[in-house]
Design an enzyme around this catalytic site. Sequence first.
Site, PDB file in Angstrom:
ATOM      1  N   THR A 333       0.848  -1.189   0.000  1.00 54.73           N
ATOM      2  CA  THR A 333       0.000   0.000   0.000  1.00 54.73           C
ATOM      3  C   THR A 333       0.883   1.239   0.000  1.00 54.73           C
ATOM      4  O   THR A 333       1.911   1.272   0.677  1.00 54.73           O
ATOM      5  CB  THR A 333      -0.945   0.017   1.225  1.00 54.73           C
ATOM      6  OG1 THR A 333      -1.744   1.206   1.192  1.00 54.73           O
ATOM      7  CG2 THR A 333      -0.178  -0.023   2.532  1.00 54.73           C
ATOM      8  N   HIS A 385       2.092 -11.727  14.071  1.00 52.40           N
ATOM      9  CA  HIS A 385       3.136 -12.340  14.891  1.00 52.40           C
ATOM     10  C   HIS A 385       2.806 -13.784  15.260  1.00 52.40           C
ATOM     11  O   HIS A 385       3.662 -14.512  15.770  1.00 52.40           O
ATOM     12  CB  HIS A 385       3.325 -11.513  16.173  1.00 52.40           C
ATOM     13  CG  HIS A 385       4.736 -11.525  16.676  1.00 52.40           C
ATOM     14  ND1 HIS A 385       5.645 -12.517  16.370  1.00 52.40           N
ATOM     15  CD2 HIS A 385       5.401 -10.662  17.490  1.00 52.40           C
ATOM     16  CE1 HIS A 385       6.801 -12.268  16.958  1.00 52.40           C
ATOM     17  NE2 HIS A 385       6.679 -11.140  17.651  1.00 52.40           N
TER      18      HIS A 385
END
Length: 422
Positions: A333, A385
């Site tokens: 992005t 994560h």
Amino acid sequence: MLEMKVPSPGESITEVEIARWLVKTGDYVTKDQAVAEVDSDKATLELPAEASGIITLQAEEGEAVKVGQVVCLIDTTAVPTAPTAPTAPTAPTAPIAPTVPTAPTVPTAPTAPIAPTAPIAPTAPAPTPSVDRVPSPAARKILAEREIPASTVVGTGKGGRITKDDALKASKPSMGTPTGGVRRETRAKMSMLRRKVAERLVSAKNETAMLTTFNEVDMTAIYQLRAEYKDAFKERHNVGLGFMSFFTLAVVRALKLFPDVNSMIDGQDKVTYDFCDISIAVSGPKGLMVPVIRNAENLSFRGVEAEVKRLATRARDGQITVDEMTGGTFTITNGGVFGSMLSTPIINPPQSGILGMHNIVDRPIVRNGQIVIAPVMYVALSYDHRIIDGRESVGFLVAVKEALENPVEILMNGNPKQALEL
């Protein structure tokens, strides 16, 4: 009479919303003419007429309709001859005759009915106050949502009835001291696409262990390459040499070095891909869209730039299809086009990583022990994560930085002209 039903925009879509009718009841439409724009949770698509004839709408703008539901009827026996008739209005020149109606002055006699002045009594219909401040169903819903008592709203409808427009214009009582300024608010229903984007973003924040790591990139080498080759590149390939091709190819290389970043969670399984379908975030008229560059690992600089241009144009023109936005293994992005210096992009689920690009600003950096001014971009990698550890995330971002700061050796095999197909 032909019944037009909502076609399926994709196997996972069961409902769409009528964003806008392009015709009205009674219009003559031709086969394949676009009659409406419909929003799904992934894209805005046009609904073409299935036959020629007079159309009758069966759904309102903003209404959610099921796939397979009838939204309009087309009278296929009708012919578009009526439109030609309007030429007759030229005859109205005849109305000059109405001057004759001066004769009707005779009817002045009827002035006698002046007596009907008595009917002035009808003003008595003042009893209508029984309707005074009674909201219509639509107005009642709006007032309830805004927690505005109907007794505080002046109705402009028949008999003092509170209309939808009255309810929309009503303001909540202010708790502070009025300043005398204009205090308006506008309420509009979000499109289905915008609601789905909001849902997915909240889901990504709540259901992933999202973390962001940052780095900075000295863009000097890319600036030099673009300055030297962009004109020849555009002339040869009819597409500009932008930053997206450098970033996309740098990301592809980094994904191969750190495949965990090119993975996603499916239940209790980790799915890792040996191909790179790169999603690119594009701001379209209906909101954020994320078309996908398929098998970016097989594309050259020219191939990436051409595909980015094609997808971005289709997204901004509202022509992008669901298939073109489905899938994707990693997202890029570019908030820099709007002037963003730094941000923490939100993961595009079910993907596990997204790279944020930002604006390029001249900043002092240390190069070979000397402080110099260089065009610098901050980059950010947000990752899940749960599936990507710190070593992989940081290593991935460093690999992207290395490729961007030394593109000739790492991305072009030492031969810019050959890599750019010049």
